[in-house]
Every structure is written in C-alpha cells, then in structure tokens.
Scaffold this active site. Structure first.
Site, PDB file in Angstrom:
ATOM      1  CE1 TYR A  57      -3.500   3.116   0.381  1.00 55.53           C
ATOM      2  CE2 TYR A  57      -4.831   1.373   2.494  1.00 55.53           C
ATOM      3  CZ  TYR A  57      -4.535   2.051   0.856  1.00 55.53           C
ATOM      4  OH  TYR A  57      -5.214   3.154   0.998  1.00 55.53           O
ATOM      5  CE  LYS A  61      -6.113   0.902  -0.976  1.00 56.38           C
ATOM      6  NZ  LYS A  61      -6.989   2.035  -0.985  1.00 56.38           N
ATOM      7  CG  ASP A 114     -12.735   6.748  -4.697  1.00 52.87           C
ATOM      8  OD1 ASP A 114     -11.446   6.159  -4.779  1.00 52.87           O
ATOM      9  OD2 ASP A 114     -13.296   6.774  -3.536  1.00 52.87           O
ATOM     10  CD  GLU A 115     -10.465  11.909  -4.780  1.00 53.22           C
ATOM     11  OE1 GLU A 115     -11.030  10.686  -4.964  1.00 53.22           O
ATOM     12  OE2 GLU A 115      -9.871  12.300  -4.703  1.00 53.22           O
TER      13      GLU A 115
HETATM   14  C1  NAY Z   1      -8.794   1.976   2.410  1.00 54.48           C
HETATM   15  O1  NAY Z   1      -9.271   1.896   3.631  1.00 54.48           O
HETATM   16  O2  NAY Z   1      -7.685   2.145   3.121  1.00 54.48           O
HETATM   17  C2  NAY Z   1      -9.058   3.181   1.144  1.00 54.48           C
HETATM   18  O3  NAY Z   1      -8.483   1.791   0.368  1.00 54.48           O
HETATM   19  C3  NAY Z   1      -8.611   4.590   0.777  1.00 54.48           C
HETATM   20  C4  NAY Z   1      -9.343   5.157  -0.151  1.00 54.48           C
HETATM   21  C5  NAY Z   1      -9.264   6.442   0.025  1.00 54.48           C
HETATM   22  N1  NAY Z   1      -8.096   6.884  -0.273  1.00 54.48           N
HETATM   23  C6  NAY Z   1      -7.909   7.617   1.491  1.00 54.48           C
HETATM   24  C7  NAY Z   1      -6.041   8.034   1.067  1.00 54.48           C
HETATM   25  O4  NAY Z   1      -8.887   7.730   2.132  1.00 54.48           O
HETATM   26  O5  NAY Z   1     -11.641   6.490  -0.976  1.00 54.48           O
HETATM   27  C8  NAY Z   1     -10.317   7.003  -1.448  1.00 54.48           C
HETATM   28  C9  NAY Z   1     -10.637   9.064  -0.965  1.00 54.48           C
HETATM   29  O6  NAY Z   1     -10.705   8.307   0.611  1.00 54.48           O
HETATM   30  C10 NAY Z   1     -11.560   9.474  -1.933  1.00 54.48           C
HETATM   31  O7  NAY Z   1     -10.742   9.039  -2.938  1.00 54.48           O
HETATM   32  C11 NAY Z   1     -11.832  10.657  -1.438  1.00 54.48           C
HETATM   33  O8  NAY Z   1     -10.622  11.507  -1.820  1.00 54.48           O
END
Ligand code: NAY
Length: 293
Positions: free
Chosen positions: A136, A164, A190-191
């Site tokens: 990660y 990831k 995601d964005e």
């Molecule tokens: C996890 O649960 O470890 C993730 O996959 C986190 C993924 C998220 N990243 C972070 C840094 O929080 O989904 C994303 C993120 O919330 C989203 O893109 C909004 O920025």
C-alpha cells in the site's frame, strides 16, 4: 493474480450508536455494498477506520464480513497492516483461515522506520501465509512516499502480488508498472480513477465505492471498452460527489448516506469528526440520486 483484478469497495466499519463495533450492522452494510455489482471488498483498511480499531475488533470484523459475503462469488482482500508486525501476522493468518483471497498492508509508520525495517516488515508478513500480498503506497496517511527502488524491492518479495497505489504521482505509477508488468496495480483515489485506468490500472479500491459502487463498476467497464466519453461522464459525477463529501468529512459523509438509505452504518469513531447537520443535508440529497446508485 488476474482473478484479483477489478473494483473493490474499501468497506466501511459499522458501529453501534456508542461507537463500538457492531457485527449486526456490519453484516447489513456488507450485503448492501456488495449488492451494487462490484468485484469485491477491501476489509479493515483506512476507510474501515482500522487505525481506530483494536486487533480484536479487526479479527471479529474479518469473520463477520466473510460470513456475510459467503457464496456471493466476490473477492475479499483483508487489510492487515497494524502498528506492529505481530498483530499484522495474527490478522493475516486469521484472514487466510477464513478464506480471504488476498492481503494488503500499509507500511509501518508509527515511528520513522528505516527503509530496511519497512522491507523486513513486508518480507515477514508476506511469508506468514500463502495469500497474495498487496503493498500500500499512501503518502497522505504515512506522510512519506516510499522511493521507487524501495517499492520495487518490496514488489519482488515472495507472495507480494501487487500494489494499491494511492498517490497523485502517476508517473511513478507508470514507472513501477513498466518494471513490474506481471504485478497487479490498483489505484486508490476514486475521484481520478480514470487517469490511472487509462494508464493501465488493473482495478480500483475506494471509500466512495461503498455508496456509488454501481457508478465505479460502470466506469471500469467503460475504460476497458475504450469508451472514454462515457468514462469521463461517470468520473465527473464522482468528482462532484467527492468534492461535496470532502467538505463534511469523507467517512462521516458516506455513513450519513448509508443512514439516509436505511442502512445502519452507525457513527464514525472519535477523533474522526461526528456527523454534522451539513453531512445529513448532503446525504439526504445524494442518497437516492439515480446517478450514484
Ligand atoms: C482504504 O480503505 O485503505 C482505502 O482504500 C482508501 C481509499 C481512499 N483513500 C484515502 C487516502 O482515504 O477512497 C479514497 C479516498 O477516500 C477518496 O478518493 C476521496 O479522496
């Protein structure tokens, strides 16, 4: 490892109203998230508030989710990164016993560990089971992007199957992919999933997939079909949504949307901010928006 490709919700953790872990609600949340057509779940990650849960709660959660997801043909990846290697191994071995398909772990970051300590952590953790390990890279959480040679060395360890990648540095993403074409590459913002998708990402793992799973599944389908106009349309919808969520806190916002859909996810755990009135307002508007579901 090709069977681990695809779109995974970074599953949120269901809490009771007093912020303790709630197995009953977790089952309900797991089923609701899986009903959206995603390929699988990433359990016990950042989005699952794992940094705020203790090891016993995380072990319990692995069991509850495995049970709720049984017989649905979905892939389960357990995030097992804990502040210490011992707990990480306990989580990894429990996930293997429960039939999880893969593991993932944040790099250890409770102290400014040396690159060597981080590499050893992954070496020992990956050797503790036969499951594929997903490294990660997430500098927004660790405050420390790992240098390319360090990531590359970790990717070559036994059982390490992929990464990831949750960083804006898409050049680094491509450089790493060029050196390790046989590894699996997930993208974690995601964005901007589309940007990594066109650079060849094998899948995405994200928090907002919990409530807009159908949209991200369609986004991935559009990218794979080379339909960039449709992919862009879908990504822009996700961007509008993420912009609003960032204002109220991503995790409280997601939980508020679940609540508004009648799925009891409960509150986030302090010190994450509590649900605001604004979050409920946004949630009420977004919960049944046909573009998100
Ligand atoms: C996890 O649960 O470890 C993730 O996959 C986190 C993924 C998220 N990243 C972070 C840094 O929080 O989904 C994303 C993120 O919330 C989203 O893109 C909004 O920025």
């Amino acid at each position: 490892n090709t069977q681990l490709r695809g779109m995974f919700a970074a599953l949120i953790t269901a809490m009771k109203d007093d912020q303790s872990f709630c197995p009953t609600r977790q089952k309900e949340v797991t089923k609701a998230v899986l009903s959206q057509g995603l390929d699988g779940l990433y359990v016990g990650g950042s989005s699952g508030e794992s940094g705020l849960l203790n090891t016993k709660e995380l072990l319990d959660q692995q069991g509850v989710v495995a049970e709720a997801a049984a017989d649905q043909g979905k892939k389960l990846i357990a995030h097992v990164g804990a502040p210490n290697l011992r707990d990480s191994i306990a989580l990894a071995q429990n996930a293997a016993r429960l039939g999880y398909h893969g593991l993932s772990a944040l790099p250890p970051h409770a102290y400014p560990f040396s690159d060597g300590e981080i590499i050893s952590y992954y070496r020992e953790l990956s050797a503790a089971t036969n499951l594929p390990m997903i490294v990660y890279e997430v500098p927004v959480r660790t405050n420390r992007p790992l240098p390319l040679p360090v990531l590359s060395e970790i990717l070559q360890l036994k059982n390490v199957a992929g990464i990831k990648f949750t960083s804006q540095d898409l050049f680094k993403f491509s450089q790493l992919k060029a050196v390790h074409p046989d590894k699996i590459f997930y993208f974690g913002f995601d964005e901007i999933y589309l940007s990594a998708g066109v650079l060849g990402a094998d899948g995405g793992i994200g928090s907002t997939y919990n409530v807009m799973g159908k949209l991200y599944a369609s986004l991935n389908t559009a990218i794979n079909a080379g339909d960039l106009a449709e992919a862009q349309r879908l990504q822009e919808i996700s961007q509008q949504f993420v912009s609003e969520l960032l204002e109220v806190g991503v995790l409280p916002g997601i939980k508020a949307i679940m609540q508004a859909r009648g799925i009891g996810a409960g509150p986030t755990r302090a010190p994450l901010c509590a649900l605001s009135e604004k979050a409920s307002e946004i949630a009420a508007r977004m919960a049944n928006d046909p573009r998100f579901t």
